[in-house]
Design a protein around this motif. Structure first.
Motif, short mmCIF file in Angstrom:
data_model
loop_
_atom_site.label_atom_id
_atom_site.label_comp_id
_atom_site.label_asym_id
_atom_site.label_seq_id
_atom_site.Cartn_x
_atom_site.Cartn_y
_atom_site.Cartn_z
N ILE A 124 -2.80 2.40 -5.49
CA ILE A 124 -3.11 3.36 -4.75
C ILE A 124 -5.07 3.47 -4.46
O ILE A 124 -5.38 4.03 -5.33
CB ILE A 124 -2.64 4.69 -5.14
CG1 ILE A 124 -0.85 4.49 -5.15
CG2 ILE A 124 -3.01 5.91 -4.01
CD1 ILE A 124 -0.31 5.47 -5.79
N GLU A 125 -5.45 3.12 -3.17
CA GLU A 125 -6.72 3.22 -3.04
C GLU A 125 -7.07 4.26 -2.37
O GLU A 125 -6.38 5.24 -2.16
CB GLU A 125 -7.19 2.06 -2.05
CG GLU A 125 -6.85 0.66 -3.05
CD GLU A 125 -6.79 -0.60 -1.94
OE1 GLU A 125 -7.94 -1.35 -2.16
OE2 GLU A 125 -5.91 -0.84 -0.99
N ASN A 126 -8.13 4.54 -2.42
CA ASN A 126 -8.69 5.95 -1.73
C ASN A 126 -8.24 7.24 -2.45
O ASN A 126 -7.82 8.19 -1.90
CB ASN A 126 -8.56 5.95 -0.28
CG ASN A 126 -9.20 4.97 0.54
OD1 ASN A 126 -10.43 4.81 0.26
ND2 ASN A 126 -8.40 4.38 1.24
N LYS B 242 0.83 -1.14 0.17
CA LYS B 242 -0.10 -0.04 -0.12
C LYS B 242 0.78 1.13 -0.09
O LYS B 242 0.97 1.87 1.11
CB LYS B 242 -1.00 0.04 1.36
CG LYS B 242 -2.00 -1.10 1.36
CD LYS B 242 -3.13 -0.53 2.35
CE LYS B 242 -4.10 -1.78 2.36
NZ LYS B 242 -5.15 -1.67 1.23
N PRO B 243 1.43 1.64 -1.26
CA PRO B 243 2.62 2.85 -1.06
C PRO B 243 1.96 3.77 -1.36
O PRO B 243 0.32 4.03 -1.45
CB PRO B 243 3.13 2.50 -2.40
CG PRO B 243 2.16 1.75 -3.33
CD PRO B 243 1.28 0.75 -2.50
N GLU B 244 2.52 5.03 -0.76
CA GLU B 244 2.16 6.31 -1.15
C GLU B 244 2.29 6.77 -2.57
O GLU B 244 3.27 6.18 -2.98
CB GLU B 244 2.90 7.32 -0.18
CG GLU B 244 2.57 7.38 1.29
CD GLU B 244 1.15 7.59 1.61
OE1 GLU B 244 0.64 8.67 1.17
OE2 GLU B 244 0.59 7.00 2.33
N LEU C 44 -9.76 -1.61 -4.07
CA LEU C 44 -9.62 -2.36 -5.29
C LEU C 44 -10.55 -3.45 -5.40
O LEU C 44 -10.95 -4.15 -4.35
CB LEU C 44 -8.00 -2.70 -5.35
CG LEU C 44 -7.65 -4.15 -4.64
CD1 LEU C 44 -8.00 -5.38 -5.14
CD2 LEU C 44 -6.14 -3.87 -4.38
N GLY C 45 -11.08 -3.72 -6.67
CA GLY C 45 -12.14 -4.65 -6.81
C GLY C 45 -13.40 -4.33 -6.20
O GLY C 45 -14.35 -5.25 -6.14
N LEU D 98 -4.87 3.88 -10.00
CA LEU D 98 -5.53 4.83 -8.88
C LEU D 98 -6.79 4.22 -8.93
O LEU D 98 -7.69 4.20 -9.62
CB LEU D 98 -5.63 6.32 -9.55
CG LEU D 98 -4.17 6.97 -9.98
CD1 LEU D 98 -4.21 8.21 -10.12
CD2 LEU D 98 -3.20 6.54 -8.51
N GLU D 99 -7.33 4.32 -7.52
CA GLU D 99 -8.67 3.70 -7.23
C GLU D 99 -9.48 4.66 -6.16
O GLU D 99 -8.91 5.01 -5.17
CB GLU D 99 -8.71 2.41 -6.65
CG GLU D 99 -10.08 1.81 -6.10
CD GLU D 99 -11.14 1.77 -7.06
OE1 GLU D 99 -11.08 1.46 -8.01
OE2 GLU D 99 -12.13 2.39 -6.63
N LYS D 100 -10.61 5.19 -6.51
CA LYS D 100 -11.30 6.07 -5.68
C LYS D 100 -11.73 5.46 -4.56
O LYS D 100 -11.87 6.08 -3.28
CB LYS D 100 -12.42 6.86 -6.21
CG LYS D 100 -13.58 6.04 -6.71
CD LYS D 100 -14.83 6.83 -6.98
CE LYS D 100 -16.01 5.89 -7.61
NZ LYS D 100 -17.28 6.56 -7.66
#
Ligand code: FAD
Ligand code: ZN
Lengths: 92, 417
Positions: B203-205, B26-28, B68-69, B63-65
């Motif tokens: 990168i989530e959120n 979960k990287p920055e 994931l999934g 990039l995921e708002k």
């Protein structure tokens, strides 16, 4: 089930009496080129928010009318007769 | 990251299964990447995986708002098949099916891919002819599909009611034996793990709010809820929100979003051997490995992002299911949900370049893109890496709506899966 106010019948009726006929206020182009045909036939607003669209009271008066509906909540904001310009929306 | 294997399972079992490491990092977000993919659904994650694996492009962010999934990947009924009518579609979906066949091994992740057969029922003379045409067209394209008469259909799926006294009697069926189902989450997780191991940042959120451009029009990066991130190549793979993202880049697209509903029953012992779909009565059904019946309904007709649909649609579907399979009349349904599906005018996806330099689009998979996950990702990766479409996805260009070269799969995609 949505409740839809038919502006001709002046009655709120159940969704199953109606079919939706897609985005409203589409103008058929005159002497169009391919790009204008594409716009008219295929490109759509697909708005997330207030969407203007045509509805057909198929199991009722059999007439087309327009509606402004919020596509996030599916709530109908207002309906109006076909041919009228895009109306001002009521303030909530 | 430990590979899953018999010895690793045994070793971890002795450790009380407490020692497993995280499956993906979960990287920055960094200030910039070579490639940004918007949307960490199965498609976006697969594209990132193949960019890294097949094109050696690892400086990639997905990039995921949300998480994931968590989009339609999580909401679909997992039917996989490739029996589409036209040559272009047969090639596209069969490319995906071929990738599915080795995918659990390749990703070292159990996708629960099960080729139990997809049988599509014909209820009228018209449908019989249509499906026979499909069978012939598919076979010419090397896609397996066979015609079954009523008794053969019943043999293949014993719960099927073939009585002539129902509203829409079954008149025969087209069967694709290589079709089936897979674990929806597993696919996203497997690709995420594979991509992350190869250095891709997931990168989530991180919601994309704008697409930035250079003075010459080409893309320069994105504005997100976590700041500006640069990239010279950006792929939109955001299913229901693809049209909004395209709008951010100033482009209108031929996409509309509709609600599609599904439901699952309480779990029961294995009773249903295959996937059955019926266009006429708008229903399809399979049984998950957990034992739940997984049932899908038809699409609503009005644009909606509500992710919920009306009960009358579900009622209609369940009435059809009960008539086709009388043994299910007393099953209890446990959950019902809706997803928001992005549909094109010809019911075929858009996968290719856009008029903006460096911007790619993978969308419009509508009611049936789960089955395409590996193929769409593979072809999107190719298109990004080469800045040109692969020959399989070349016909699925955005420009076909201007040239008129539509690929009308309304018949094959009419039932929503
Ligand atoms: C009820 C239902 C049943 C279905 N059944 C089947 C079936 O049986 N077989 C089949 O093949 N297909 C089926 N489908 C279709 C299938 O689910 C989709 O075509 C497929 O999952 C699309 O995958 P995706 O990765 O493109 O999209 P998604 O999984 O939706 O991923 C897109 C991602 O983009 C993210 N995103 C959106 N906007 C932004 C933004 N601005 N910034 C960052 N991220 C963003 C979303 O949060 C989402 O996670 C079904 C769909 C539904 C709803
Ligand atoms: Zn009326």
């Amino acid at each position: 089930m949505l409740l839809i106010d038919c502006p001709y019948c002046e009655q709120e009726r159940a969704e199953i009496e109606f079919t939706c006929s897609g985005e409203a206020h589409m103008q058929k182009p005159q002497n169009a080129d391919d790009a204008q045909w594409e716009k008219f036939l295929f490109l759509r607003a697909n708005t997330k928010g207030v969407h203007y669209e045509r509805w057909y009271h198929v199991h009722g008066c059999g007439r087309y009318f327009n509606a402004a509906r919020d596509t996030i909540s599916d709530k109908f904001l207002l309906t109006y007769k076909a041919g009228l310009p895009k109306p001002e929306l009521p303030n909530e | 990251m430990t590979r899953f294997s018999f010895p690793s399972l045994v070793r971890h079992a002795f450790g009380g299964d407490k020692g497993w490491d995280q499956q993906w990092a979960k990287p920055e977000p960094k200030a910039s990447y070579d490639v940004i993919i918007i949307g960490a659904g199965g498609h976006g994650l697969a594209a990132a995986y193949y960019l890294a694996k097949e094109h050696n492009i690892t400086n990639v962010a997905v990039l995921e708002k949300g998480w994931l999934g968590g989009g339609n990947t999580a909401r679909n009924t997992t039917v996989i098949r490739s029996n589409y009518l036209y040559d272009e579609s047969a090639n596209l979906y069969n490319h995906a099916l071929c990738l599915w066949e080795g995918l659990s091994q390749e990703l070292n992740y159990n996708l629960m891919f099960s080729q139990r057969g997809v049988m599509m029922l014909a209820h009228s003379e018209h449908e019989v002819q249509l499906y026979k045409r499909h069978v012939h067209a598919n076979r010419l394209n090397g896609v397996d599909n066979e015609w079954l008469n009523v008794e053969q259909a019943k043999d293949f799926c014993p719960p099927l009611n073939i009585s002539p006294d129902v509203r829409y009697p079954v008149m025969g069926a087209a069967l694709q034996r290589r079709g089936g189902t897979a674990r929806h989450d597993g696919v996203a997780w497997g690709y995420a793990r594979g991509a992350s191991t190869r250095g891709v940042h997931i990168i989530e959120n991180c919601e994309v709010l704008g697409i930035n451009r250079h003075a010459d029009g080409s893309v320069s990066g994105v504005e997100t809820s976590r700041g500006t991130i640069g990239a010279s190549k950006i792929a939109i793979s955001a299913a229901a929100h693809s049209s909004q993202l395209m709008n951010m880049a100033g482009l209108d697209v031929p996409l509309e979003c509709f609600t599609l509903q599904a439901l699952v029953s309480e779990p029961v012992a294995p009773v249903f051997p295959c996937v059955i779909a019926s266009n006429t009565v708008h229903a399809y059904i399979s049984q998950s490995d957990k034992g739940e019946l997984v049932i899908g309904a038809g699409t609503e007709q009005y644009v909606s992002y509500a992710q919920r649909g009306p009960l009358h649609t579900v009622e209609h579907t369940l009435a059809a299911i009960c008539e086709m399979f009388p043994m299910f009349t007393r099953m209890k349904m446990l959950r019902n949900w809706g997803g928001c599906v992005d549909v094109t005018p010809d019911r075929s996806p858009i996968l290719g370049k856009t008029p903006i330099q460096g911007l790619y689009l993978n969308a419009g998979w509508g009611t049936g893109g789960f089955k395409a996950t590996p193929g769409a990702g593979h072809l999107l990766a190719h298109t990004i890496a080469k800045d040109a479409p692969h020959e399989i996805n070349a016909p699925f260009s955005l420009s076909r709506f201007q040239t008129g070269r539509l690929i009308d799969e309304a018949a094959a995609a009419a039932v929503a899966h």
